[in-house]
Design an enzyme around this catalytic site. Structure first.
Site, PDB file in Angstrom:
ATOM      1  CD  GLU A 100       2.165  -8.518  -5.022  1.00  0.00           C
ATOM      2  OE1 GLU A 100       3.080  -9.212  -4.528  1.00  0.00           O
ATOM      3  OE2 GLU A 100       1.838  -7.406  -4.568  1.00  0.00           O
ATOM      4  CG  HIS A 112       5.255  -5.868  -4.498  1.00  0.00           C
ATOM      5  ND1 HIS A 112       3.973  -5.646  -4.039  1.00  0.00           N
ATOM      6  CD2 HIS A 112       5.974  -4.788  -4.121  1.00  0.00           C
ATOM      7  CE1 HIS A 112       3.924  -4.482  -3.419  1.00  0.00           C
ATOM      8  NE2 HIS A 112       5.126  -3.941  -3.452  1.00  0.00           N
ATOM      9  CB  CYS A 159       5.221  -4.232   0.075  1.00  0.00           C
ATOM     10  SG  CYS A 159       6.025  -2.658  -0.249  1.00  0.00           S
ATOM     11  CE1 TYR A 160       1.660   1.193   5.580  1.00  0.00           C
ATOM     12  CE2 TYR A 160       0.008  -0.520   5.893  1.00  0.00           C
ATOM     13  CZ  TYR A 160       0.565   0.696   6.262  1.00  0.00           C
ATOM     14  OH  TYR A 160       0.041   1.393   7.315  1.00  0.00           O
ATOM     15  N   GLY A 180       0.832  -1.202   0.000  1.00  0.00           N
ATOM     16  CA  GLY A 180       0.000   0.000   0.000  1.00  0.00           C
ATOM     17  C   GLY A 180       0.859   1.241   0.000  1.00  0.00           C
ATOM     18  CE  LYS A 190     -14.141  -9.075 -20.836  1.00  0.00           C
ATOM     19  NZ  LYS A 190     -15.256  -8.149 -20.664  1.00  0.00           N
ATOM     20  CG  ASP A 250     -17.725  -8.359 -18.617  1.00  0.00           C
ATOM     21  OD1 ASP A 250     -17.103  -9.344 -19.050  1.00  0.00           O
ATOM     22  OD2 ASP A 250     -17.232  -7.221 -18.511  1.00  0.00           O
TER      23      ASP A 250
END
Ligand code: XMP
Length: 517
Positions: free
Chosen positions: A174, A172, A82-83, A55, A372, A230
């Site tokens: 991710e 990170h 991280c944060y 963050g 998506k 969608d």
């Protein structure tokens, strides 16, 4: 019950990638903002493990965002990123400091000790590539933790408390630029937390059908079909869940692509036999927009009128209790701002923002947690044809946000629609459609001089856009060969009256966005 990971969001722009990686490894996960979680929620959600995201805030600020205290009393494994690492250390008795040595981008860490996160991925004594983005860093460890990896800018690049199953990393895992990050996350969810990895799209479908039945009871639902993937997936899912309690409303705004309205009506009425109300409202949309050309105001106006029309149609069928929408996870993330300094609002996608207070229906949004490509998977599970499911995304406001800087009229929409159809036809004919995330034409408010035959022309410029992406959050422009671009250009100029020049957009996202508005 399926294993569930809870991701507590502190507002990083890449939090949704954590959810993505976790789900790719077959474990269900949801993201919830740190300030929207209370003890009752934590009990009800019953996570198998918790991940604290990164963050933009600093733990050193007064009243900085923190994880709910109960998180540390639940006896479940926790991973701080991280944060998330910093608040975890501070909350558990360590110390965070502002560092002179900031690290942004690619960095290398030394693996100094064995750790459950690294098993089968990183060996002690190796140097590994990660992606960092931090100014602050941990200065003193919380009791019970040991250091397992270090970097120049982050002496506590990865830390572990094996007894409690708490892990925390400054980098990170991710993001794509931490090449082994997905495996590290899997080591946490599967190895440390013991998740079985049995979550599938088919399970998600069954879960959602059940959830929709629970939410709706015997209420009536109205679903806005936009023609895109969608809302179509939502409609078919709802039809499977609640059958005739569902009425779909297809509002033709006048901003649809060529042939789109006919395709939607035929798919739903003829193929699925779903109750469909087809409203041709283009006059009302053009009138409501008037001379407006501010993108955000256009979105709000279109969104507002959509809702008006839904309400009218709902009244016509004797009232509806719920409005179903195909809101996706990136819409939620890019549209939501919450206190504590999280992701800024880039665009208020109309299907999330701007719902008037007066609206009398509750929302059903079964795709809210999905990306998506996951929606496409769900569509396939529901039996929608590939040719439909694999269509490029199309924004709710449609062509209205592809005619920047000039008032919208049926005439300029028509010009754009024709150019767009030629462009897409050429892409399909060249076998490129599936390699591209999204391709469309934009009608620019600029007129340029040309010469056609022996006459001078003074017509509009058309910009072509095509991007590759995996989730619409970041994108690269598509590298067409020049011969293709030349062919599309001459077809558009020859076949579309009103355009005499075509340009190609080579901007990636960031710094651009996919749409021009
Ligand atoms: P941007 O332009 O924000 O687009 O990079 C990311 C994805 O979102 C779509 N988009 C919208 N979808 N309502 C929608 O339903 C909107 O107002 C809207 N604006 C952008 C865009 O087409 C791309 O797929």
């Amino acid at each position: 019950m399926t294993d569930r990971i809870l991701i507590i969001d502190f507002g990083s722009q890449v939090t949704q990638l954590i959810a993505r990686r976790v789900r790719e490894s077959g474990v269900y996960s949801e993201i919830h903002p740190f300030n929207a979680i209370d003890d009752a929620f934590l009990d009800a959600y019953a996570p198998k493990a918790i991940i604290l995201s990164g963050g933009p805030a600093s733990v050193t600020w007064e009243d900085s965002p923190a994880a709910p205290t109960k998180v540390f009393d639940m006896g479940v494994p926790i991973l701080g990123i991280c944060y998330g690492q910093q608040t975890m250390m501070e909350q558990l008795g360590g110390k965070v400091e502002t560092s002179d040595h900031q690290e942004f981008g690619r960095a290398h860490i030394d693996i100094t000790e064995d750790c459950a996160l690294f098993h089968g991925v990183w060996d002690v004594g190796t140097k590994e590539q990660v992606w960092m983005s931090h100014g602050d860093r941990v200065g003193k460890l919380a009791p019970g933790f040991r250091v397992v990896a270090t970097s120049e800018g982050a002496p506590y690049a990865a830390v572990a408390n094996d007894e409690k199953n708490y892990y925390a990393v400054q980098f990170h895992p991710e993001v794509y630029h931490t090449p082994h990050g997905a495996q590290l996350l899997k080591n946490f969810t599967h190895g440390v937390a013991g998740c079985s990895g049995d979550w599938t799209m088919s399970a998600f479908k069954d879960q959602k059908i059940e959830a929709v039945r629970q939410q709706v009871g015997d209420g009536k639902v109205i679903c806005g079909l936009s023609g895109g993937v969608d809302s179509s997936v939502v409609a078919v899912l709802l039809h499977e869940a609640i059958g005739e309690q569902l009425t779909c409303v297809f509002v033709d705004t006048g901003f649809m692509r060529m042939g789109e309205a006919e395709q939607v009506v035929s798919l739903f009425k003829d193929h699925y036999n779903i109750e469909l109300v087809h409203v041709n409202a283009s006059d009302r949309f053009f009138e409501a927009l008037g001379d407006e050309f501010d993108p955000e105001k256009k979105r709000k106006t279109i969104g507002g009128l959509f809702i008006d029309i839904f309400e009218e149609e709902a009244n016509r069928i004797g009232g509806a209790d719920y409005l179903a929408q195909g809101t996706l996870y990136p819409d939620v993330i890019e549209s939501v701002s919450f206190t504590g300094g999280p992701s800024v609002t880039i665009k208020s996608h109309h299907n999330v923002g701007g719902l008037p207070e007066r609206m009398n229906m509750q929302l059903v949004e079964p795709l809210r947690e999905l990306f998506k490509d996951e929606v496409r998977g769900l569509g396939r599970e529901l039996g929608l044809p590939d040719s439909f499911v694999d269509r490029h995304p199309f924004p709710g406001p449609g062509l209205a946000i592809r005619i920047p800087g000039q008032p919208l009229t049926p005439e300029n929409c028509d010009i754009l629609r024709k150019a767009d159809a030629i462009y897409l036809e050429e892409i399909r004919n060249s076998g490129l459609y599936d390699a591209i995330w999204q391709a469309f034409a934009v009608l620019l408010p600029v007129r340029t001089v040309g010469v056609m035959g022996d006459a001078r022309t003074y017509d509009f410029v058309c910009a072509l856009r095509a991007v590759t992406s995996t989730d619409g959050m970041t994108a690269d422009y598509y590298h067409f060969d020049h011969e293709f671009l030349g062919r599309v250009t001459s077809r558009i100029i020859n076949e579309v009256r009103g355009i005499n020049r075509v340009v190609y957009d080579c901007t990636s996202k960031p710094p651009g966005t996919i749409e021009w508005e």
